[in-house]
Scaffold this motif. Structure first.
Motif, PDB file in Angstrom:
ATOM      1  N   LYS A 195       4.009   5.596 -13.731  1.00  0.00           N
ATOM      2  CA  LYS A 195       2.594   5.871 -13.469  1.00  0.00           C
ATOM      3  C   LYS A 195       1.938   4.788 -12.627  1.00  0.00           C
ATOM      4  CE  LYS A 195      -1.726   6.986 -15.874  1.00  0.00           C
ATOM      5  NZ  LYS A 195      -2.353   7.220 -17.214  1.00  0.00           N
ATOM      6  N   TYR A 196       2.189   3.538 -12.974  1.00  0.00           N
ATOM      7  CA  TYR A 196       1.481   2.446 -12.305  1.00  0.00           C
ATOM      8  C   TYR A 196       2.349   1.675 -11.321  1.00  0.00           C
ATOM      9  CZ  TYR A 196      -1.961   3.276 -15.966  1.00  0.00           C
ATOM     10  OH  TYR A 196      -2.883   3.860 -16.793  1.00  0.00           O
ATOM     11  N   GLY A 197       3.649   1.936 -11.333  1.00  0.00           N
ATOM     12  CA  GLY A 197       4.535   1.201 -10.445  1.00  0.00           C
ATOM     13  C   GLY A 197       4.209   1.387  -8.975  1.00  0.00           C
ATOM     14  N   PRO A 198       4.140   2.634  -8.479  1.00  0.00           N
ATOM     15  CA  PRO A 198       3.867   2.836  -7.037  1.00  0.00           C
ATOM     16  C   PRO A 198       2.540   2.246  -6.581  1.00  0.00           C
ATOM     17  CG  PRO A 198       4.807   4.814  -7.988  1.00  0.00           C
ATOM     18  CD  PRO A 198       4.527   3.892  -9.126  1.00  0.00           C
ATOM     19  N   PRO A 199       1.410   2.489  -7.316  1.00  0.00           N
ATOM     20  CA  PRO A 199       0.152   1.863  -6.868  1.00  0.00           C
ATOM     21  C   PRO A 199       0.225   0.339  -6.835  1.00  0.00           C
ATOM     22  CG  PRO A 199      -0.291   3.590  -8.462  1.00  0.00           C
ATOM     23  CD  PRO A 199       1.183   3.376  -8.455  1.00  0.00           C
ATOM     24  N   VAL A 200       0.875  -0.237  -7.827  1.00  0.00           N
ATOM     25  CA  VAL A 200       0.991  -1.700  -7.870  1.00  0.00           C
ATOM     26  C   VAL A 200       1.795  -2.195  -6.673  1.00  0.00           C
ATOM     27  CG1 VAL A 200       2.013  -3.632  -9.130  1.00  0.00           C
ATOM     28  CG2 VAL A 200       0.704  -1.901 -10.363  1.00  0.00           C
ATOM     29  N   ILE A 201       2.861  -1.483  -6.344  1.00  0.00           N
ATOM     30  CA  ILE A 201       3.692  -1.886  -5.202  1.00  0.00           C
ATOM     31  C   ILE A 201       2.900  -1.769  -3.907  1.00  0.00           C
ATOM     32  CG2 ILE A 201       5.719  -1.255  -3.850  1.00  0.00           C
ATOM     33  CD1 ILE A 201       7.069  -0.422  -6.464  1.00  0.00           C
ATOM     34  N   ILE A 202       2.105  -0.657  -3.763  1.00  0.00           N
ATOM     35  CA  ILE A 202       1.307  -0.474  -2.551  1.00  0.00           C
ATOM     36  C   ILE A 202       0.284  -1.582  -2.401  1.00  0.00           C
ATOM     37  CG2 ILE A 202      -0.411   1.036  -1.458  1.00  0.00           C
ATOM     38  CD1 ILE A 202       1.112   3.416  -2.679  1.00  0.00           C
ATOM     39  N   VAL A 203      -0.418  -1.884  -3.495  1.00  0.00           N
ATOM     40  CA  VAL A 203      -1.420  -2.953  -3.463  1.00  0.00           C
ATOM     41  C   VAL A 203      -0.762  -4.290  -3.143  1.00  0.00           C
ATOM     42  CG1 VAL A 203      -3.065  -4.271  -4.856  1.00  0.00           C
ATOM     43  CG2 VAL A 203      -2.997  -1.774  -5.030  1.00  0.00           C
ATOM     44  N   VAL A 205       2.012  -4.845  -1.447  1.00  0.00           N
ATOM     45  CA  VAL A 205       2.413  -4.867  -0.034  1.00  0.00           C
ATOM     46  C   VAL A 205       1.196  -5.049   0.865  1.00  0.00           C
ATOM     47  CG1 VAL A 205       3.392  -3.467   1.836  1.00  0.00           C
ATOM     48  CG2 VAL A 205       4.488  -3.482  -0.411  1.00  0.00           C
ATOM     49  N   PHE A 206       0.083  -4.352   0.525  1.00  0.00           N
ATOM     50  CA  PHE A 206      -1.146  -4.485   1.307  1.00  0.00           C
ATOM     51  C   PHE A 206      -1.646  -5.926   1.310  1.00  0.00           C
ATOM     52  CE2 PHE A 206      -5.801  -4.464   1.448  1.00  0.00           C
ATOM     53  CZ  PHE A 206      -6.007  -3.897   2.710  1.00  0.00           C
ATOM     54  N   LEU A 207      -1.676  -6.539   0.118  1.00  0.00           N
ATOM     55  CA  LEU A 207      -2.127  -7.938   0.024  1.00  0.00           C
ATOM     56  C   LEU A 207      -1.188  -8.875   0.772  1.00  0.00           C
ATOM     57  CD1 LEU A 207      -3.217  -8.082  -3.735  1.00  0.00           C
ATOM     58  CD2 LEU A 207      -4.702  -7.999  -1.728  1.00  0.00           C
ATOM     59  N   VAL A 209       0.573  -8.102   3.400  1.00  0.00           N
ATOM     60  CA  VAL A 209       0.320  -7.940   4.842  1.00  0.00           C
ATOM     61  C   VAL A 209      -0.936  -8.681   5.252  1.00  0.00           C
ATOM     62  CG1 VAL A 209      -0.282  -6.264   6.634  1.00  0.00           C
ATOM     63  CG2 VAL A 209       1.559  -5.755   5.010  1.00  0.00           C
ATOM     64  N   ILE A 210      -2.001  -8.525   4.421  1.00  0.00           N
ATOM     65  CA  ILE A 210      -3.261  -9.221   4.722  1.00  0.00           C
ATOM     66  C   ILE A 210      -3.046 -10.721   4.729  1.00  0.00           C
ATOM     67  CG2 ILE A 210      -5.610  -9.678   3.917  1.00  0.00           C
ATOM     68  CD1 ILE A 210      -5.241  -6.921   5.145  1.00  0.00           C
ATOM     69  N   TYR A 211      -2.347 -11.202   3.723  1.00  0.00           N
ATOM     70  CA  TYR A 211      -2.081 -12.642   3.621  1.00  0.00           C
ATOM     71  C   TYR A 211      -1.284 -13.120   4.828  1.00  0.00           C
ATOM     72  CZ  TYR A 211       0.062 -16.957   2.013  1.00  0.00           C
ATOM     73  OH  TYR A 211       0.521 -18.241   1.924  1.00  0.00           O
ATOM     74  N   TRP A 212      -0.283 -12.337   5.198  1.00  0.00           N
ATOM     75  CA  TRP A 212       0.586 -12.769   6.303  1.00  0.00           C
ATOM     76  C   TRP A 212      -0.176 -12.816   7.614  1.00  0.00           C
ATOM     77  CZ3 TRP A 212       2.477 -10.040  10.645  1.00  0.00           C
ATOM     78  CH2 TRP A 212       3.495 -10.692  11.347  1.00  0.00           C
ATOM     79  N   ARG A 213      -1.067 -11.798   7.859  1.00  0.00           N
ATOM     80  CA  ARG A 213      -1.814 -11.739   9.123  1.00  0.00           C
ATOM     81  C   ARG A 213      -2.829 -12.869   9.230  1.00  0.00           C
ATOM     82  NH1 ARG A 213      -4.012  -6.034  10.827  1.00  0.00           N
ATOM     83  NH2 ARG A 213      -4.564  -7.346  12.619  1.00  0.00           N
ATOM     84  N   PHE A 214      -3.589 -13.088   8.116  1.00  0.00           N
ATOM     85  CA  PHE A 214      -4.648 -14.103   8.194  1.00  0.00           C
ATOM     86  C   PHE A 214      -4.092 -15.512   8.071  1.00  0.00           C
ATOM     87  CE2 PHE A 214      -7.198 -10.379   7.267  1.00  0.00           C
ATOM     88  CZ  PHE A 214      -8.322 -10.603   8.054  1.00  0.00           C
ATOM     89  N   TRP A 215      -3.001 -15.683   7.370  1.00  0.00           N
ATOM     90  CA  TRP A 215      -2.447 -17.030   7.200  1.00  0.00           C
ATOM     91  C   TRP A 215      -1.772 -17.506   8.478  1.00  0.00           C
ATOM     92  CZ3 TRP A 215      -2.808 -20.886   3.864  1.00  0.00           C
ATOM     93  CH2 TRP A 215      -1.874 -21.924   3.930  1.00  0.00           C
ATOM     94  N   TRP A 216      -1.035 -16.609   9.083  1.00  0.00           N
ATOM     95  CA  TRP A 216      -0.266 -17.008  10.256  1.00  0.00           C
ATOM     96  C   TRP A 216      -1.055 -16.862  11.568  1.00  0.00           C
ATOM     97  CZ3 TRP A 216       3.952 -19.669   9.558  1.00  0.00           C
ATOM     98  CH2 TRP A 216       4.623 -19.555   8.360  1.00  0.00           C
ATOM     99  N   TYR A 217      -2.111 -16.069  11.536  1.00  0.00           N
ATOM    100  CA  TYR A 217      -2.899 -15.911  12.766  1.00  0.00           C
ATOM    101  C   TYR A 217      -4.295 -16.482  12.602  1.00  0.00           C
ATOM    102  CZ  TYR A 217       0.877 -12.823  14.166  1.00  0.00           C
ATOM    103  OH  TYR A 217       2.105 -12.306  14.498  1.00  0.00           O
TER     104      TYR A 217
END
Length: 217
Positions: A195-203, A205-207, A209-217
């Motif tokens: 029930k909660y595995g997929p949403p947790v994984i999506i969130v 991955v989203f975080l 990606v956000i972390y990677w973009r703002f940290w490295w750029y």
């Protein structure tokens, strides 16, 4: 009269001593001696300290003293007071002679077979209920045998078997209950994962990606 005597350790029913009977008595009491061994296996430290058990033409009388059970098989008409006084005499002498050896490691069955000498001598003293000494014992208020429980062998064995079965079923139910709780817990965890595995994984991955973009750029 006292027909035979058997002594065993209560904790594990290990036979410690027994009277040496002639061939006729052995044949006569073969079935009853087997019943006596069953009694030993059913006794524990919470059992009645003194008890009489009726079986056919005979009565088993036993006492428990210092972790040892002393049992004699007597004819039905033999006075209970004499039977228990006889067992008391055996218990006192046996404890004096072997009390320090009861818990010895590696103790073998019938390790104290020499005690038969004292048993035979004492049994002869109690054979004739009409002797003056035995008549005196019968009239002395040494113990109130009316308070000693009397059981029937068939009821004892059946009840014991029933209790064993109930205990076995209870243990089985406890094991099944434990397995059920574990299975239910695993099923609930799997349901939560689905029930909660997929949403947790999506969130996550989203975080990431956000972390990677703002940290490295």
């Amino acid at each position: 009269m006292v027909k035979t005597t058997m002594i065993a350790r209560v904790s594990d029913a290990l036979p410690l001593a027994a009277s040496m009977d002639d061939e006729q008595v052995e044949m006569e009491l073969k079935e009853y001696k087997s019943q006596a061994k069953l009694i030993f296996r059913k006794l524990n430290m919470n059992s009645e300290r003194r008890c009489s058990i009726e079986s056919g033409s005979y009565v088993f009388h036993y006492i428990i003293d210092h972790g040892v059970v002393y049992l004699c098989i007597c004819e039905r008409n033999y006075p209970r007071k004499l039977a228990f006084t006889y067992l008391d005499d055996l218990a006192k002498e046996f404890f004096i002679s072997y009390g320090n050896e009861m818990d010895r490691t590696g103790l073998r069955p019938y390790a104290f077979v020499k005690f038969d000498t004292f048993m035979q001598k004492t049994k002869r003293l109690y054979q004739d209920t009409r002797t003056q000494s035995n008549l005196t014992k019968l009239h002395e208020d040494l113990q109130d045998v009316t308070k000693i429980m009397t059981k029937n062998m068939e009821d004892l064995l059946y009840r014991g078997e029933t209790l064993d079965n109930l205990q076995g079923k209870s243990e089985l139910l406890l094991r099944d209950s434990a397995r059920y709780r574990k299975t239910a817990r695993d099923v609930n965890l799997q349901a939560l994962y689905r029930k909660y595995g997929p949403p947790v994984i999506i969130v996550f991955v989203f975080l990431l990606v956000i972390y990677w973009r703002f940290w490295w750029y």
